[in-house]
Design an enzyme around this catalytic site. Structure first.
Site, mmCIF file in Angstrom:
data_model
loop_
_atom_site.group_PDB
_atom_site.id
_atom_site.type_symbol
_atom_site.label_atom_id
_atom_site.label_comp_id
_atom_site.label_asym_id
_atom_site.label_seq_id
_atom_site.Cartn_x
_atom_site.Cartn_y
_atom_site.Cartn_z
ATOM 1 N N ARG A 122 90.140 93.123 -35.431
ATOM 2 C CA ARG A 122 90.635 94.140 -36.387
ATOM 3 C C ARG A 122 89.667 95.312 -36.574
ATOM 4 O O ARG A 122 89.698 96.016 -37.582
ATOM 5 C CB ARG A 122 90.955 93.535 -37.747
ATOM 6 C CG ARG A 122 92.039 92.505 -37.682
ATOM 7 C CD ARG A 122 92.674 92.257 -39.030
ATOM 8 N NE ARG A 122 93.698 91.235 -38.880
ATOM 9 C CZ ARG A 122 93.465 89.940 -38.925
ATOM 10 N NH1 ARG A 122 92.264 89.492 -39.151
ATOM 11 N NH2 ARG A 122 94.448 89.087 -38.756
ATOM 12 N N LYS A 144 90.812 109.562 -32.527
ATOM 13 C CA LYS A 144 92.078 109.176 -31.900
ATOM 14 C C LYS A 144 91.754 108.276 -30.710
ATOM 15 O O LYS A 144 90.997 108.673 -29.821
ATOM 16 C CB LYS A 144 92.856 110.399 -31.420
ATOM 17 C CG LYS A 144 93.598 111.107 -32.540
ATOM 18 C CD LYS A 144 94.568 112.140 -31.990
ATOM 19 C CE LYS A 144 95.288 112.847 -33.119
ATOM 20 N NZ LYS A 144 96.149 113.949 -32.628
ATOM 21 N N GLU A 186 90.329 123.541 -23.951
ATOM 22 C CA GLU A 186 90.188 123.144 -25.359
ATOM 23 C C GLU A 186 89.196 124.071 -26.082
ATOM 24 O O GLU A 186 89.377 124.388 -27.248
ATOM 25 C CB GLU A 186 89.744 121.676 -25.483
ATOM 26 C CG GLU A 186 90.644 120.667 -24.769
ATOM 27 C CD GLU A 186 92.024 120.448 -25.423
ATOM 28 O OE1 GLU A 186 92.272 120.983 -26.520
ATOM 29 O OE2 GLU A 186 92.843 119.749 -24.799
ATOM 30 N N LYS A 228 86.189 121.332 -34.635
ATOM 31 C CA LYS A 228 86.952 120.075 -34.665
ATOM 32 C C LYS A 228 86.524 119.212 -35.855
ATOM 33 O O LYS A 228 87.362 118.624 -36.536
ATOM 34 C CB LYS A 228 86.782 119.319 -33.345
ATOM 35 C CG LYS A 228 87.500 117.992 -33.361
ATOM 36 C CD LYS A 228 88.500 117.795 -32.289
ATOM 37 C CE LYS A 228 89.358 116.559 -32.563
ATOM 38 N NZ LYS A 228 89.879 115.941 -31.375
ATOM 39 N N GLU A 238 96.280 113.851 -39.402
ATOM 40 C CA GLU A 238 97.234 114.840 -38.890
ATOM 41 C C GLU A 238 98.480 115.001 -39.766
ATOM 42 O O GLU A 238 99.617 114.948 -39.303
ATOM 43 C CB GLU A 238 97.638 114.467 -37.449
ATOM 44 C CG GLU A 238 98.158 115.674 -36.686
ATOM 45 C CD GLU A 238 98.387 115.396 -35.203
ATOM 46 O OE1 GLU A 238 97.435 114.947 -34.536
ATOM 47 O OE2 GLU A 238 99.495 115.647 -34.732
ATOM 48 N N ARG A 242 95.330 119.393 -38.839
ATOM 49 C CA ARG A 242 94.958 118.768 -37.556
ATOM 50 C C ARG A 242 96.046 119.036 -36.498
ATOM 51 O O ARG A 242 95.760 119.076 -35.308
ATOM 52 C CB ARG A 242 94.704 117.264 -37.724
ATOM 53 C CG ARG A 242 94.170 116.648 -36.436
ATOM 54 C CD ARG A 242 93.452 115.339 -36.648
ATOM 55 N NE ARG A 242 92.955 114.848 -35.370
ATOM 56 C CZ ARG A 242 92.167 113.809 -35.220
ATOM 57 N NH1 ARG A 242 91.775 113.137 -36.269
ATOM 58 N NH2 ARG A 242 91.755 113.452 -34.018
ATOM 59 N N ASN A 246 97.229 120.816 -31.703
ATOM 60 C CA ASN A 246 98.268 120.577 -30.689
ATOM 61 C C ASN A 246 98.781 121.866 -30.064
ATOM 62 O O ASN A 246 99.725 121.828 -29.271
ATOM 63 C CB ASN A 246 99.448 119.810 -31.313
ATOM 64 C CG ASN A 246 99.049 118.419 -31.740
ATOM 65 O OD1 ASN A 246 98.151 117.825 -31.140
ATOM 66 N ND2 ASN A 246 99.670 117.905 -32.776
ATOM 67 N N HIS A 249 99.973 122.038 -26.499
ATOM 68 C CA HIS A 249 100.144 120.661 -26.039
ATOM 69 C C HIS A 249 101.614 120.228 -25.988
ATOM 70 O O HIS A 249 101.917 119.240 -25.330
ATOM 71 C CB HIS A 249 99.355 119.691 -26.924
ATOM 72 C CG HIS A 249 97.869 119.743 -26.671
ATOM 73 N ND1 HIS A 249 97.116 120.881 -26.871
ATOM 74 C CD2 HIS A 249 96.995 118.790 -26.233
ATOM 75 C CE1 HIS A 249 95.846 120.617 -26.574
ATOM 76 N NE2 HIS A 249 95.747 119.369 -26.189
ATOM 77 N N HIS A 253 101.988 118.924 -22.558
ATOM 78 C CA HIS A 253 102.176 117.496 -22.266
ATOM 79 C C HIS A 253 103.347 117.268 -21.326
ATOM 80 O O HIS A 253 103.285 116.415 -20.437
ATOM 81 C CB HIS A 253 102.411 116.703 -23.554
ATOM 82 C CG HIS A 253 101.138 116.281 -24.225
ATOM 83 N ND1 HIS A 253 101.075 115.958 -25.562
ATOM 84 C CD2 HIS A 253 99.878 116.132 -23.744
ATOM 85 C CE1 HIS A 253 99.830 115.630 -25.872
ATOM 86 N NE2 HIS A 253 99.084 115.730 -24.797
ATOM 87 N N HIS A 266 95.079 117.522 -17.570
ATOM 88 C CA HIS A 266 95.362 117.764 -18.982
ATOM 89 C C HIS A 266 95.011 119.199 -19.419
ATOM 90 O O HIS A 266 95.845 119.902 -19.977
ATOM 91 C CB HIS A 266 94.629 116.751 -19.862
ATOM 92 C CG HIS A 266 94.871 116.983 -21.320
ATOM 93 N ND1 HIS A 266 96.077 116.722 -21.924
ATOM 94 C CD2 HIS A 266 94.081 117.532 -22.283
ATOM 95 C CE1 HIS A 266 96.017 117.069 -23.200
ATOM 96 N NE2 HIS A 266 94.814 117.557 -23.452
HETATM 97 N N1 GLY Z 1 93.071 116.079 -29.505
HETATM 98 C C1 GLY Z 1 93.749 116.395 -30.705
HETATM 99 C C2 GLY Z 1 93.244 115.684 -31.896
HETATM 100 O O1 GLY Z 1 92.201 115.064 -31.837
HETATM 101 O O2 GLY Z 1 93.852 115.722 -32.931
#
Ligand code: GLY
Length: 368
Positions: A122, A144, A186, A228, A238, A242, A246, A249, A253, A266
């Site tokens: 966990r 993430k 990025e 960031k 998010e 946050r 995107n 993206h 994506h 990417h």
């Molecule tokens: N790569 C996007 C984020 O970390 O929210």
């Protein structure tokens, strides 16, 4: 070394250290910084071939236990089978709650090792040691983690913040041009979504960034991580700002998916996606022509090697409907309304989205 902090509630704040030639100092740092003394380092075959044994002396000096697990390199490693194998290895090693994981590699290793750490017993602590520009400025910060399902990328995952991010800029010396450019997507994105001055820095230093000038890259990594860190501190899960990360993206994506993750990497997909989404913003009357042209000029000055021939705009539209960013059946786009300022738009006219995709696909990626 320089350091930054990601401020989070509940004792979960963590530092990001940025230096040059600092891999062999990690053991001493972890001895000071972490409560645990037992570590499992997860890396891939490619990184292992460059840096085998680099951590051992400092771990021995700091009297820390270190086991290493090497996984195959590449996006296809981020799957349930490799994850299962990692769990088996953790059990065989006798890993317990007082152990920690070190993710040493690019985004794939960071996501996979982070997810293993997030879910084993966990959740056990983990440390990010990113080895690509993309992972240094994006994936290693913000917690993430996850793996892919054959039908959807990153769909199995968890938020699990690292205890520490250790960035060595010297590893970028061996980074190939395609990976450098993927990371620059990025970097430039941070300028567009958050910081007009940083966008101007990227315009001014474009050539030096492409030449991997260490001074300019160091500034770029530090400023990207600071942006960031600020965004993640304001919106860890998010729910709001946050989502601005995107940008590029949603369309990106879909392109990456249709390119099979190799024809279009990417970051290359993010370049294409940012161009299409900036155009969409202009077509929607949100972004002025002048601002659009400035974004387009910088993006088009980056020489992409992505292969986009044969990708059908209708397939792009279809793939986007399965994106994680679909909420209550509605697809959301984060679009620039000026450089440094974003807006979220739900379900824009599909005709305009298709036109923006077509514009990028038809035009190829002709550097200007
Ligand atoms: N790569 C996007 C984020 O970390 O929210």
């Amino acid at each position: 070394m320089q350091s930054l902090k990601v401020n989070l509630p509940g004792n979960r704040s963590y530092p990001i250290y940025v230096g040059t030639g600092c891999l062999d100092k990690l053991g001493e740092m972890l001895r000071l910084y972490m409560k645990t003394s037992k570590f499992i380092l997860i890396t891939d075959e490619q990184v292992a071939s460059h840096y085998s044994g680099v951590f051992l002396p400092s771990f021995e000096k700091a009297k820390l236990h270190l086991d290493t697990i090497v996984v195959p390199a590449g996006e296809q490693t981020k799957n349930i089978e490799t994850y299962h194998d990692l769990m088996t290895r953790f059990l065989e090693l006798g890993a317990a709650r007082d152990w920690a994981v070190i993710a040493f590699g690019g985004g794939v290793v960071g996501d996979l090792a982070g997810f293993a750490a997030a879910t084993y017993m966990r959740g056990i602590p983990f440390v990010q040691v990113p080895t690509t520009l993309l992972a240094q400025v994006d994936a290693s910060v913000g917690g993430k983690t996850g793996i892919n399902h054959p039908r959807a990328k990153n769909i199995i995952g968890a938020f699990h913040q690292p205890a520490l991010v250790w960035i060595d800029l010297a590893v970028l010396r061996t980074l190939g041009q395609r990976d450098l450019i993927s990371g620059l997507a990025e970097v430039i994105k941070y300028g567009i979504i958050h910081d007009r001055d940083f966008f101007a820095f990227c315009e001014k230093n474009r050539t030096l960034l492409l030449e991997k000038d260490e001074h300019v890259l160091s500034d770029a990594v530090l400023r990207s991580c600071a942006i960031k860190a600020d965004i993640v501190a304001r919106d860890e899960r998010e729910h709001s700002v946050r989502a601005f990360l995107n940008f590029g993206h949603t369309i990106g994506h879909a392109l990456e998916n249709l390119g099979g993750y190799e024809r279009i990497r990417h970051g290359e997909a993010v370049f294409l996606g940012m161009l299409a989404e900036a155009r969409l913003s202009t077509q929607l009357g949100l972004l002025s022509q002048t601002e659009y042209q400035r974004i387009e000029r910088l993006l088009r000055q980056i020489p992409l090697q992505a292969v986009i021939e044969g990708i059908e705009p209708d397939r792009v539209m279809e793939v986007m409907r399965h994106d994680k960013k679909v909420q209550a059946g509605r697809l959301r786009y984060v679009l620039p309304i000026s450089i440094g300022e974003m807006h979220i738009i739900e379900e824009p006219d599909p005709g305009l989205v298709r036109e923006a995709v077509l514009h990028v696909l038809n035009d190829g990626w002709v550097c200007r």
